[in-house]
Design an enzyme around this catalytic site. Structure first.
Site, PDB file in Angstrom:
ATOM      1  N   ARG A 102      35.083  46.173  43.330  1.00  0.00           N
ATOM      2  CA  ARG A 102      36.258  45.711  44.080  1.00  0.00           C
ATOM      3  C   ARG A 102      36.491  46.748  45.170  1.00  0.00           C
ATOM      4  NH1 ARG A 102      40.647  42.252  42.779  1.00  0.00           N
ATOM      5  NH2 ARG A 102      42.652  42.878  43.636  1.00  0.00           N
ATOM      6  N   HIS A 129      36.048  36.784  48.148  1.00  0.00           N
ATOM      7  CA  HIS A 129      36.468  36.980  46.747  1.00  0.00           C
ATOM      8  C   HIS A 129      35.873  35.839  45.923  1.00  0.00           C
ATOM      9  CE1 HIS A 129      38.479  38.333  43.328  1.00  0.00           C
ATOM     10  NE2 HIS A 129      39.751  38.250  43.688  1.00  0.00           N
ATOM     11  N   GLN A 132      37.264  34.706  42.392  1.00  0.00           N
ATOM     12  CA  GLN A 132      38.476  33.886  42.430  1.00  0.00           C
ATOM     13  C   GLN A 132      38.121  32.421  42.655  1.00  0.00           C
ATOM     14  OE1 GLN A 132      41.907  34.786  42.013  1.00  0.00           O
ATOM     15  NE2 GLN A 132      41.954  32.557  41.867  1.00  0.00           N
ATOM     16  N   ASP A 220      48.084  32.128  49.750  1.00  0.00           N
ATOM     17  CA  ASP A 220      47.940  33.501  49.275  1.00  0.00           C
ATOM     18  C   ASP A 220      48.997  34.332  49.997  1.00  0.00           C
ATOM     19  OD1 ASP A 220      47.005  35.801  48.071  1.00  0.00           O
ATOM     20  OD2 ASP A 220      45.086  35.853  49.120  1.00  0.00           O
ATOM     21  N   CYS A 260      46.417  32.469  44.216  1.00  0.00           N
ATOM     22  CA  CYS A 260      45.541  33.376  43.469  1.00  0.00           C
ATOM     23  C   CYS A 260      46.294  34.550  42.849  1.00  0.00           C
ATOM     24  CB  CYS A 260      44.403  33.861  44.360  1.00  0.00           C
ATOM     25  SG  CYS A 260      44.929  34.698  45.848  1.00  0.00           S
ATOM     26  N   ARG A 288      40.187  32.747  35.479  1.00  0.00           N
ATOM     27  CA  ARG A 288      39.389  33.905  35.914  1.00  0.00           C
ATOM     28  C   ARG A 288      38.548  34.410  34.745  1.00  0.00           C
ATOM     29  NH1 ARG A 288      40.885  37.103  40.220  1.00  0.00           N
ATOM     30  NH2 ARG A 288      38.964  38.199  39.677  1.00  0.00           N
TER      31      ARG A 288
END
Length: 301
Positions: A102, A129, A132, A220, A260, A288
């Site tokens: 990450r 991402h 996700q 988001d 998310c 997830r």
């Protein structure tokens, strides 16, 4: 598929296979059963950015699958003191069976993959991402029972999650309409890539236009990690891109609303909507775990 750096690393068949495995893993967990697919295997987790869902879901996934995870804060390993990414990747390849990272800069995860002989997973970068998006597509499958013919309206910042969503939609035949202010559009290379694989991608500055007859509404945060200095400008630019009851009313009656997380209620989405009957955000967050289990099985078994 050796690594997952971008959603574009997947074929439609790869993606469907991961979703099928994820559904099986989810049902097993609901029955209180796990398997030892990754017994005696280890995952190195390199984190430059703080995390709730990504860290916890990967750690639990490895544990449930009989494996082991190692959380490596960027400042606690030698890469934070000047060791090259190339050397770090080569060393970790001798110790563990997979790496997830990450990171602030997408080039970091690319460099890890280039110098690794084990799978590398992009657990978030400034460009994409993909983890996700795997969870999001699993959620859509659960609620809509199909992909082709659906319309997803992304309303807000054309950020890393938006980029991965665009590719994911293209792979599965979902039309995506992105509404964002001028200057905050998704990357042109991402849009071009999605269209080249047959995706329908529409970019607009009108949130209501994007939301019209949508099956899925997605947003988001307006200010992502690392963008705090832009906060005031962003709040002003995105003020008319909130998912609220008016936007929901433009969509189909059975629309699902996705986010998310983490969410800033009252900014990109109202509390009434995120806590309302159309919201699937906590199912999305749970997924997830299941989607990442499937990805780990696919890459590391």
């Amino acid at each position: 598929m050796k690594h997952l750096i971008s959603m574009a690393d997947l074929s439609p068949e790869n993606l469907i296979d991961i979703l099928d495995i994820a559904e099986t893993q989810k049902q097993m967990r609901l029955r209180g059963k796990n398997n030892d697919s990754l017994k005696n295997k280890s995952l190195a987790m390199i984190f430059e950015k703080s995390s709730t869902r990504t860290r916890v879901s990967f750690e639990v996934a490895m544990s449930d699958l009989g494996g082991h995870s190692l959380y490596l804060n960027y400042n606690d390993i030698q890469i934070g003191r000047g060791e090259t990414i190339e050397d770090t990747s080569k060393v970790l390849s001798r110790y563990v069976h997979g790496i997830c990272a990450r990171v602030n800069n997408h080039n970091t995860v690319l460099e890890l993959a280039r110098n690794s002989n084990i799978p590398v997973i992009n657990a978030l970068s400034d460009i994409e991402h993909p983890c996700q998006t795997l969870a999001d597509m699993l959620t859509i499958k659960e609620y809509k029972k199909k992909f082709c013919g659906l319309k997803l309206a992304w309303i807000g910042d054309g950020n890393n999650v938006c980029n991965s969503t665009i590719i994911g939609c293209a792979l599965l035949g979902i039309d995506i309409h992105v509404a964002c202010p001028k200057g905050y559009e998704p990357r042109k290379q991402i849009v071009d890539k999605a269209r080249s694989i047959g995706g329908v991608v529409e970019i607009t500055n009108d949130a209501y236009e994007a939301a019209l007859n949508a099956d899925i509404l997605y947003t988001d945060v307006w200010v992502s990690m690392g963008e705090e200095e832009e906060k005031l400008n962003r709040l002003n630019a995105f003020s008319s891109y909130q998912i609220n009851s008016d936007i929901v009313n433009k969509a189909n009656n059975d629309v699902i609303v996705m986010h998310c997380l983490p969410a800033h209620r009252g900014e990109e989405i109202t509390a009434e909507v995120i806590d309302g009957p159309h919201s699937v955000v906590f199912d999305q967050a749970e997924n997830r775990l299941h989607a990442q289990k499937a990805l780990l099985i696919k890459l590391m078994c």
